[in-house]
Design a protein around this motif. Structure first.
Motif, PDB file in Angstrom:
ATOM      1  N   VAL A   1       0.846  -1.198   0.000  1.00 42.50           N
ATOM      2  CA  VAL A   1       0.000   0.000   0.000  1.00 42.50           C
ATOM      3  C   VAL A   1       0.880   1.246   0.000  1.00 42.50           C
ATOM      4  O   VAL A   1       0.646   2.193  -0.748  1.00 42.50           O
ATOM      5  CB  VAL A   1      -0.938   0.000   1.229  1.00 42.50           C
ATOM      6  CG1 VAL A   1      -1.665   1.333   1.354  1.00 42.50           C
ATOM      7  CG2 VAL A   1      -1.943  -1.124   1.143  1.00 42.50           C
TER       8      VAL A   1
ATOM      9  N   GLU B   1       1.022   4.357  -2.606  1.00 39.44           N
ATOM     10  CA  GLU B   1       0.843   5.740  -2.162  1.00 39.44           C
ATOM     11  C   GLU B   1       2.006   6.630  -2.567  1.00 39.44           C
ATOM     12  O   GLU B   1       1.847   7.839  -2.736  1.00 39.44           O
ATOM     13  CB  GLU B   1       0.710   5.785  -0.632  1.00 39.44           C
ATOM     14  CG  GLU B   1      -0.611   5.266  -0.118  1.00 39.44           C
ATOM     15  CD  GLU B   1      -0.577   5.010   1.379  1.00 39.44           C
ATOM     16  OE1 GLU B   1      -1.629   4.731   1.949  1.00 39.44           O
ATOM     17  OE2 GLU B   1       0.517   5.085   1.990  1.00 39.44           O
TER      18      GLU B   1
ATOM     19  N   VAL C   1      -5.846   6.443  -2.229  1.00 36.88           N
ATOM     20  CA  VAL C   1      -5.617   4.997  -2.123  1.00 36.88           C
ATOM     21  C   VAL C   1      -6.485   4.431  -0.999  1.00 36.88           C
ATOM     22  O   VAL C   1      -7.077   3.361  -1.136  1.00 36.88           O
ATOM     23  CB  VAL C   1      -4.121   4.692  -1.896  1.00 36.88           C
ATOM     24  CG1 VAL C   1      -3.907   3.226  -1.551  1.00 36.88           C
ATOM     25  CG2 VAL C   1      -3.319   5.059  -3.139  1.00 36.88           C
TER      26      VAL C   1
ATOM     27  N   LEU D   1      -9.158   1.499  -1.663  1.00 37.77           N
ATOM     28  CA  LEU D   1      -9.132   0.223  -0.947  1.00 37.77           C
ATOM     29  C   LEU D   1     -10.385   0.040  -0.091  1.00 37.77           C
ATOM     30  O   LEU D   1     -10.898  -1.069   0.031  1.00 37.77           O
ATOM     31  CB  LEU D   1      -7.871   0.136  -0.085  1.00 37.77           C
ATOM     32  CG  LEU D   1      -6.586  -0.092  -0.893  1.00 37.77           C
ATOM     33  CD1 LEU D   1      -5.364  -0.006   0.004  1.00 37.77           C
ATOM     34  CD2 LEU D   1      -6.624  -1.454  -1.578  1.00 37.77           C
TER      35      LEU D   1
ATOM     36  N   TYR E   1     -11.541  -2.085   4.668  1.00 26.42           N
ATOM     37  CA  TYR E   1     -10.241  -1.441   4.848  1.00 26.42           C
ATOM     38  C   TYR E   1     -10.366  -0.157   5.670  1.00 26.42           C
ATOM     39  O   TYR E   1      -9.357   0.412   6.091  1.00 26.42           O
ATOM     40  CB  TYR E   1      -9.637  -1.133   3.468  1.00 26.42           C
ATOM     41  CG  TYR E   1      -8.234  -0.565   3.493  1.00 26.42           C
ATOM     42  CD1 TYR E   1      -7.145  -1.378   3.802  1.00 26.42           C
ATOM     43  CD2 TYR E   1      -8.002   0.777   3.207  1.00 26.42           C
ATOM     44  CE1 TYR E   1      -5.857  -0.859   3.828  1.00 26.42           C
ATOM     45  CE2 TYR E   1      -6.715   1.304   3.227  1.00 26.42           C
ATOM     46  CZ  TYR E   1      -5.650   0.481   3.532  1.00 26.42           C
ATOM     47  OH  TYR E   1      -4.371   0.988   3.553  1.00 26.42           O
TER      48      TYR E   1
END
Ligand SMILES: [Zn+2]
Lengths: 377, 407
Positions: free
Chosen positions: A105, A109, B75, B79, B87
């Protein structure tokens, strides 16, 4: 950290600051990881400038990475080791297979390209879910809903609608009412599905509705359990009963396909989803989410309308061999003109069309005519 | 604001400068970033009862970056959607960690250490309640009105408890220099400040509202503890009334101006015209005028509300004391902050929410960089206290139900 195969036996030295968890004192420190062993060396500060502690490295807790935020390794006994050496901590993570998911992740990012990819994936997912997943879920939920729920839904809705501001008692004569009821009973038998169909005739412009736009006017609608409401104004707009039966057959189509229920479920699902997501996105995001919600709920109804129109066409073609009566009435309804005919309805490309519950009338007329032509062949 | 009346424990008069000089430069910190910005910038000497005290002022710095946070935010959103909300706890934690991690005092940042699984459990419990509530309000099944009423009453009854729980959770999960904050406000105080005070505010026609807000802020600050140092709120209720009166005066003035404007537009648009053609002009002109007046009022009420929030926040921050040795000072202008908030809303609206990260960073940076920490002891001389774990339910509930818990 994947470009070269790191030697797992190589000693990793992280320089940072250590807090013992007992006081707010910061001490310069070094965390050394050699094989399975981790040791902390205090470089400064009283009382013990050269104190050293050791643990197996697997008892260290590495907090998940976040772009440009100081890395934290939690030590047994409440101590914390904080360091800006992100590369070093990442190496330790990849050696010991920790924070795999959130490490990915973080990598997304950190890059605009991957972020854009994530957004596109999100867009596709949302589009797919909203246009296929949610409607399918709502349809199956609607199909699985027990009859008792449908019945109580009808009761409650009629109680609300009969409060006087939407509609009032019908002004049609007893004989006319009986005639319409008898004709509707035929449709009910034809539509099937074992619903307790009943036709409620109402005045769509009651005197009690202080003119405030609540009154439903010339209209007909169906409730989930087979209750169909038709207003005097719609009856007045019609030239013959075939037109009205076309409308009523359309409404029974909504009943047998459980459209009302499905749209309620869809609204529910959108609300829940919206809440789950906006738990993170703040208030303006909520606003932005509300707009597509409104557009989409109406969009679903467009499919439902087409389906109901197909039911109506099936009934009319069976009974009268034409869909023209329904088309004529639709044209008059659309243009709000007693003398309008099918050809007067223009294709509608305005924004208003997007916001309407029913599909563009022009499209519906064309579809109904196409169905008739298909039946003739 | 005034240091000389400081209640000082005698054994805390050690010269903080001596220890500060001994502190080593931090290894590994990015040069020129928070490390240098976070060191004490001013030392003042004040006299208390014949003893000289050195008051050190530490500026707060915020090193968050709007574009960087945008990527984290989007993001997170992606998610959260793809996992159908699963999430969300991780997203919440990463957001907090980003803002905490970029907030620096004296060379050290803050950290948010919530357990995502605990948050998830809390979210699920709240979501279950929401689902039942939604179903009961939308589907009139048998006795559903009792279910709705039961959930509503339950929520009202447990609301102060929920606030306290979420304060405790929020405090416990906030870590600075290896020590976590705690919240020690009692349940009785919670029901007084969030139960009784809200009821009084409701039934006094708004007269009691500043008092209720005062009680709530006092509850929040007095309950706070950093290690063994207890928070103390030095503010008084008079200041809250002053802020509310200012806001009210501005609202009334703005209301009068906009009413006059709307009337003027009506008049100009043809209230005095009898020509049938002018009728349609009347409706168009009046529509435009009404929309303009409505937007103006909306803007004005937004400014007033944000001013009130900002002024109260500043008042609260200026009256926070920790352990009798640390005080906060806020020098931001409430009007400037109100402007930032309102223009943020506008930017978010126009960008359909895409400027939300930029807005959050902009506001946080403005507020935090005008906050100072003033201490008469070195910031490394606090000791920890030990206490049990807090339930994440309170925090999850307050997030979902949007209880405003901010200072
Ligand atoms: Zn329909």
């Amino acid at each position: 950290m994947t470009q070269h195969q790191p030697d797992p036996t190589e000693t990793l030295i992280l320089r940072g600051v250590y807090f013992d968890g007992q006081s707010s004192r910061d001490r310069e420190a070094e965390l050394q990881i050699r094989g399975e062993q981790a040791s902390l060396k205090i470089m400064s500060g009283e009382p013990l400038p050269q104190r050293q502690e050791s643990w197996p490295q697997r008892v260290l807790v590495i907090e998940p990475p976040l772009t440009r935020v100081r890395r934290v390794i939690r030590l047994p006994g409440g101590g914390r080791f904080e360091t800006q050496d992100d590369a070093g901590v990442s190496l330790l993570e990849s050696r010991t297979h920790r924070n795999w998911g959130l490490g990915r992740v973080r990598r997304i990012e950190a890059s605009w390209g991957l972020t854009l990819g994530a957004v596109i994936t999100l867009g596709l997912f949302v589009w797919g879910f909203l246009s296929f997943g949610l409607p399918a879920l709502a349809r199956s939920a609607a199909a699985a809903t027990p009859r008792s729920v449908l019945a109580s839904f009808d009761q409650a809705a009629i109680k609300t609608l009969d409060n006087g501001s939407f509609m009032g008692p019908t002004h049609l004569g007893k004989a006319r009412q009986a005639q319409l009821q008898a004709e509707f009973a035929t449709i009910g038998k034809w539509a099937g599905g074992n619903y307790p169909y009943r036709l409620l005739l109402r005045n769509g412009k009651p005197a009690t509705s202080d003119g405030a736009g609540f009154a439903i006017g010339a209209n007909a609608f169906a409730l989930p359990n087979g209750t169909v409401v038709m207003t005097d104004q719609l009856v007045a707009l019609s030239r013959n009963d075939r037109e009205l039966m076309g409308v009523l057959a359309h409404e029974t189509g909504h009943v047998t396909h459980r459209h009302a229920l499905a749209s309620v479920y869809q609204g529910l699902g959108l609300t829940l989803l919206g809440t789950a997501i906006t738990g993170d996105l703040v208030s303006a995001g909520t606003f932005a989410a509300a707009v597509p919600t409104a557009l989409l709920t109406n969009g679903y109804s467009r499919q439902a309308e087409t389906q109901a129109d197909e039911s109506a066409a099936a009934y009319m073609l069976g009974q009268y061999h034409t869909t023209k009566p329904l088309r004529d009435l639709l044209a008059r309804l659309e243009l709000d003109d007693k003398n309008a005919s099918e050809g007067d309805v223009k294709a509608d490309v305005r924004v208003k069309d997007m916001l309407q519950t029913h599909p563009g009338t022009r499209q519906r007329l064309d579809h109904l005519r196409a169905l008739e032509q298909a039946a003739r062949k | 604001m005034s240091e000389p009346d400081h209640p000082l424990p005698n054994d805390r008069q050690a010269d903080p400068r001596g220890r500060d000089a001994e502190r080593l430069p931090e290894p590994g910190l990015v040069p020129g970033s928070a490390a240098s910005a976070g060191t004490a910038q001013s030392v003042r000497t004040v006299e208390v009862g014949g003893t000289a005290l050195q008051v050190q002022t530490y500026p707060v710095t915020f090193t968050g970056d709007a574009r960087e946070y945008f990527r984290i935010w989007i993001v997170n959103a992606a998610l959260s959607v793809v996992t159908l909300g699963g999430y969300t706890p991780w997203a919440r934690i990463r957001t907090r960690q980003y803002f905490y991690g970029h907030t620096w005092v004296d060379g050290h940042n803050f950290d948010y250490v919530a357990n995502p699984w605990a948050l998830l459990r809390g979210y699920l419990i709240v979501a279950a309640f929401m689902l039942v509530y939604l179903i009961a309000t939308r589907f009139p099944f048998k006795n559903s009105e009792y279910v709705v009423a039961a959930i509503a009453v339950l929520f009202v009854l447990v609301y102060p408890w929920l606030v306290r729980q979420s304060m405790r959770f929020l405090a416990r999960t906030t870590v600075h220099r290896g020590i976590s904050f705690r919240f020690l406000g009692s349940l009785g105080a919670a029901y007084l400040s969030y139960g009784l005070a809200n009821i009084v505010a409701l039934f006094s026609g708004g007269l009691g509202l500043p008092w209720a807000l005062f009680m709530q802020r006092r509850f929040q600050v007095d309950g706070l503890a950093y290690g063994q140092a207890r928070g103390h709120f030095r503010g008084d209720v008079g200041h809250f009334y002053l802020i509310a009166l200012t806001a009210m005066g501005i609202s009334i003035a703005a209301g009068v101006v906009f009413a006059a404007l709307a009337l003027g537009v009506f008049g100009l648009a043809g209230l005095f015209s009898w020509h049938p053609r002018a009728r349609s002009d009347l409706s168009l002109g009046a529509m435009v005028g009404l929309v303009a007046a409505y937007l103006g009022l909306l803007l004005m009420s937004g400014v007033v509300r944000e001013y009130m929030r900002a002024a109260m926040m500043r008042s609260v921050l200026n009256n926070v004391e920790l352990g009798g040795v640390v005080r906060l000072g806020a020098s931001f202008s409430p009007w400037m902050l109100a402007w930032i908030s309102v223009s943020n809303y506008a930017a978010q609206l126009v960008s359909l929410g895409l400027l939300t990260p930029w807005a959050a960073v902009r506001r946080t940076k403005y507020v935090l960089e005008q906050v100072q920490v003033r201490a008469i002891v070195s910031l490394d001389s606090f000791s920890a206290d030990t206490a049990g774990q807090e339930s994440a339910l309170g925090e999850a509930a307050s997030e979902l139900l949007d209880i405003n818990l901010g200072f």
